[in-house]
Write a protein that holds these residues in place. Sequence first.
Motif, PDB file in Angstrom:
ATOM      1  N   SER A  31      83.406   9.086  46.974  1.00  0.00           N
ATOM      2  CA  SER A  31      83.491   7.962  46.045  1.00  0.00           C
ATOM      3  C   SER A  31      82.132   7.285  45.917  1.00  0.00           C
ATOM      4  O   SER A  31      81.250   7.462  46.767  1.00  0.00           O
ATOM      5  N   SER A  32      81.965   6.493  44.855  1.00  0.00           N
ATOM      6  CA  SER A  32      80.687   5.807  44.641  1.00  0.00           C
ATOM      7  C   SER A  32      80.354   4.875  45.799  1.00  0.00           C
ATOM      8  O   SER A  32      79.199   4.779  46.221  1.00  0.00           O
ATOM      9  N   THR A  33      81.382   4.211  46.327  1.00  0.00           N
ATOM     10  CA  THR A  33      81.162   3.297  47.454  1.00  0.00           C
ATOM     11  C   THR A  33      80.676   4.057  48.689  1.00  0.00           C
ATOM     12  O   THR A  33      79.727   3.633  49.358  1.00  0.00           O
ATOM     13  N   ALA A  34      81.325   5.189  48.985  1.00  0.00           N
ATOM     14  CA  ALA A  34      80.933   5.993  50.151  1.00  0.00           C
ATOM     15  C   ALA A  34      79.534   6.561  49.968  1.00  0.00           C
ATOM     16  O   ALA A  34      78.743   6.596  50.919  1.00  0.00           O
ATOM     17  N   LYS A  35      79.226   7.009  48.746  1.00  0.00           N
ATOM     18  CA  LYS A  35      77.898   7.569  48.503  1.00  0.00           C
ATOM     19  C   LYS A  35      76.817   6.512  48.658  1.00  0.00           C
ATOM     20  O   LYS A  35      75.755   6.786  49.236  1.00  0.00           O
ATOM     21  N   ARG A  36      77.070   5.314  48.161  1.00  0.00           N
ATOM     22  CA  ARG A  36      76.080   4.229  48.313  1.00  0.00           C
ATOM     23  C   ARG A  36      75.889   3.877  49.785  1.00  0.00           C
ATOM     24  O   ARG A  36      74.753   3.640  50.229  1.00  0.00           O
ATOM     25  N   LYS A  37      76.985   3.852  50.537  1.00  0.00           N
ATOM     26  CA  LYS A  37      76.888   3.545  51.966  1.00  0.00           C
ATOM     27  C   LYS A  37      76.084   4.611  52.691  1.00  0.00           C
ATOM     28  O   LYS A  37      75.222   4.304  53.531  1.00  0.00           O
ATOM     29  N   ASN A  38      76.345   5.877  52.378  1.00  0.00           N
ATOM     30  CA  ASN A  38      75.598   6.967  53.002  1.00  0.00           C
ATOM     31  C   ASN A  38      74.125   6.934  52.621  1.00  0.00           C
ATOM     32  O   ASN A  38      73.248   7.189  53.447  1.00  0.00           O
ATOM     33  N   LEU A  39      73.851   6.622  51.348  1.00  0.00           N
ATOM     34  CA  LEU A  39      72.461   6.535  50.896  1.00  0.00           C
ATOM     35  C   LEU A  39      71.707   5.441  51.637  1.00  0.00           C
ATOM     36  O   LEU A  39      70.561   5.632  52.044  1.00  0.00           O
ATOM     37  N   GLU A  40      72.353   4.293  51.806  1.00  0.00           N
ATOM     38  CA  GLU A  40      71.708   3.184  52.526  1.00  0.00           C
ATOM     39  C   GLU A  40      71.377   3.602  53.953  1.00  0.00           C
ATOM     40  O   GLU A  40      70.289   3.298  54.463  1.00  0.00           O
ATOM     41  N   LEU A  41      72.306   4.313  54.593  1.00  0.00           N
ATOM     42  CA  LEU A  41      72.078   4.746  55.974  1.00  0.00           C
ATOM     43  C   LEU A  41      70.952   5.772  56.043  1.00  0.00           C
ATOM     44  O   LEU A  41      70.051   5.668  56.890  1.00  0.00           O
ATOM     45  N   MET A  42      70.971   6.744  55.132  1.00  0.00           N
ATOM     46  CA  MET A  42      69.942   7.783  55.135  1.00  0.00           C
ATOM     47  C   MET A  42      68.563   7.206  54.825  1.00  0.00           C
ATOM     48  O   MET A  42      67.568   7.584  55.454  1.00  0.00           O
ATOM     49  N   ILE A  43      68.505   6.306  53.873  1.00  0.00           N
ATOM     50  CA  ILE A  43      67.219   5.696  53.519  1.00  0.00           C
ATOM     51  C   ILE A  43      66.683   4.864  54.677  1.00  0.00           C
ATOM     52  O   ILE A  43      65.482   4.867  54.962  1.00  0.00           O
ATOM     53  N   SER A  44      67.579   4.159  55.363  1.00  0.00           N
ATOM     54  CA  SER A  44      67.127   3.331  56.490  1.00  0.00           C
ATOM     55  C   SER A  44      66.519   4.187  57.594  1.00  0.00           C
ATOM     56  O   SER A  44      65.484   3.829  58.172  1.00  0.00           O
ATOM     57  N   TYR A  45      67.114   5.346  57.889  1.00  0.00           N
ATOM     58  CA  TYR A  45      66.557   6.224  58.913  1.00  0.00           C
ATOM     59  C   TYR A  45      65.269   6.881  58.448  1.00  0.00           C
ATOM     60  O   TYR A  45      64.361   7.126  59.255  1.00  0.00           O
ATOM     61  N   LEU A  46      65.166   7.163  57.165  1.00  0.00           N
ATOM     62  CA  LEU A  46      63.914   7.710  56.641  1.00  0.00           C
ATOM     63  C   LEU A  46      62.791   6.685  56.758  1.00  0.00           C
ATOM     64  O   LEU A  46      61.664   7.029  57.158  1.00  0.00           O
ATOM     65  N   ILE A  47      63.081   5.439  56.428  1.00  0.00           N
ATOM     66  CA  ILE A  47      62.083   4.372  56.566  1.00  0.00           C
ATOM     67  C   ILE A  47      61.678   4.217  58.031  1.00  0.00           C
ATOM     68  O   ILE A  47      60.488   4.056  58.350  1.00  0.00           O
ATOM     69  N   ASN A  48      62.656   4.281  58.928  1.00  0.00           N
ATOM     70  CA  ASN A  48      62.350   4.186  60.357  1.00  0.00           C
ATOM     71  C   ASN A  48      61.445   5.326  60.804  1.00  0.00           C
ATOM     72  O   ASN A  48      60.515   5.121  61.597  1.00  0.00           O
ATOM     73  N   LEU A  49      61.699   6.537  60.294  1.00  0.00           N
ATOM     74  CA  LEU A  49      60.849   7.668  60.646  1.00  0.00           C
ATOM     75  C   LEU A  49      59.416   7.451  60.192  1.00  0.00           C
ATOM     76  O   LEU A  49      58.469   7.722  60.934  1.00  0.00           O
ATOM     77  N   VAL A  50      59.252   6.934  58.975  1.00  0.00           N
ATOM     78  CA  VAL A  50      57.910   6.650  58.462  1.00  0.00           C
ATOM     79  C   VAL A  50      57.209   5.611  59.343  1.00  0.00           C
ATOM     80  O   VAL A  50      56.028   5.766  59.691  1.00  0.00           O
ATOM     81  N   LEU A  51      57.948   4.573  59.711  1.00  0.00           N
ATOM     82  CA  LEU A  51      57.366   3.542  60.580  1.00  0.00           C
ATOM     83  C   LEU A  51      57.000   4.121  61.946  1.00  0.00           C
ATOM     84  O   LEU A  51      55.939   3.812  62.503  1.00  0.00           O
ATOM     85  N   PHE A  52      57.864   4.974  62.479  1.00  0.00           N
ATOM     86  CA  PHE A  52      57.581   5.607  63.773  1.00  0.00           C
ATOM     87  C   PHE A  52      56.347   6.505  63.689  1.00  0.00           C
ATOM     88  O   PHE A  52      55.587   6.615  64.660  1.00  0.00           O
ATOM     89  N   ILE A  53      56.161   7.176  62.550  1.00  0.00           N
ATOM     90  CA  ILE A  53      54.972   8.022  62.381  1.00  0.00           C
ATOM     91  C   ILE A  53      53.707   7.175  62.449  1.00  0.00           C
ATOM     92  O   ILE A  53      52.722   7.554  63.091  1.00  0.00           O
ATOM     93  N   TRP A  54      53.721   6.031  61.789  1.00  0.00           N
ATOM     94  CA  TRP A  54      52.554   5.138  61.822  1.00  0.00           C
ATOM     95  C   TRP A  54      52.335   4.580  63.227  1.00  0.00           C
ATOM     96  O   TRP A  54      51.195   4.499  63.696  1.00  0.00           O
ATOM     97  N   VAL A  55      53.423   4.217  63.902  1.00  0.00           N
ATOM     98  CA  VAL A  55      53.299   3.737  65.276  1.00  0.00           C
ATOM     99  C   VAL A  55      52.744   4.836  66.173  1.00  0.00           C
ATOM    100  O   VAL A  55      51.847   4.603  66.993  1.00  0.00           O
ATOM    101  N   ALA A  56      53.255   6.043  66.010  1.00  0.00           N
ATOM    102  CA  ALA A  56      52.793   7.169  66.822  1.00  0.00           C
ATOM    103  C   ALA A  56      51.326   7.468  66.567  1.00  0.00           C
ATOM    104  O   ALA A  56      50.574   7.776  67.505  1.00  0.00           O
ATOM    105  N   LYS A  57      50.918   7.368  65.300  1.00  0.00           N
ATOM    106  CA  LYS A  57      49.511   7.620  64.978  1.00  0.00           C
ATOM    107  C   LYS A  57      48.607   6.615  65.685  1.00  0.00           C
ATOM    108  O   LYS A  57      47.547   6.992  66.216  1.00  0.00           O
ATOM    109  N   VAL A  58      49.027   5.377  65.726  1.00  0.00           N
ATOM    110  CA  VAL A  58      48.233   4.338  66.391  1.00  0.00           C
ATOM    111  C   VAL A  58      48.217   4.566  67.900  1.00  0.00           C
ATOM    112  O   VAL A  58      47.166   4.485  68.546  1.00  0.00           O
ATOM    113  N   VAL A  59      49.395   4.875  68.460  1.00  0.00           N
ATOM    114  CA  VAL A  59      49.490   5.069  69.915  1.00  0.00           C
ATOM    115  C   VAL A  59      48.632   6.248  70.365  1.00  0.00           C
ATOM    116  O   VAL A  59      47.918   6.169  71.375  1.00  0.00           O
TER     117      VAL A  59
END
Length: 215
Positions: A31-59
């Motif tokens: 359903s549209s509601t389930a897809k939006r919820k899944n998208l929000e979760l997937m995007i949040s983890y993708l953003i976290n990965l990008v942030l972790f990459i920058w943190v790792a580069k600095v470390v």
Amino acid sequence: MPSTTVLMTIAINVISFVVGFLAYYLTSNLSSTAKRKNLELMISYLINLVLFIWVAKVVLQLPLFLSDPIAVLAYPSDAQAFYLALILLAIQISYQVKKNGLQIQNLLVNYIPVLIVASFTYHFMDIVWHDNPLAWGNFVLMILLLLLFLLLRERIQDHILLISLTISWMSGKLILSYLLPFTTIFRYMIHPLFLITVGMISLIIFIFKRKRVSS
């Protein structure tokens, strides 16, 4: 200029994942509601990965960062930063599984078409934009994985689909690593040992899950 390289890399990655997320939203039977919820979760983890990459580069380059931060931030991250970021993301996901009952299998099943389409788009742009002949191998591999996903997704259980695609991806990448000077994941040069490790971990989890279900 290094800063221009960073911006181009970010642009290609953003476009690739936008296409991947759009493909998921348009093709999912949820359903549209389930897809939006899944998208929000997937995007949040993708953003976290990008942030972790920058943190790792600095470390990983902390002494240079303390003396000249621009010299670190202006250049793209390397594979070591990518590996460390994946470990940090895995720790975060494991914590979410234990604390909030995150269904990691559902997350991975939803992410499969996103990652395949995003990788397909990335290598397509690498061929068209950069005229990179080395991208053809990965481009063909993504086509084959996409066809395999479309063929199997309604015919087999999710955990079997996950291990089938993971082993197929690992095998394809290993073959490319021997046929080509190097193989990449979103421009990160990946060592074959990383591919083998991912395949072995996935296989162990699959076997453990099968034993637990049968018992």
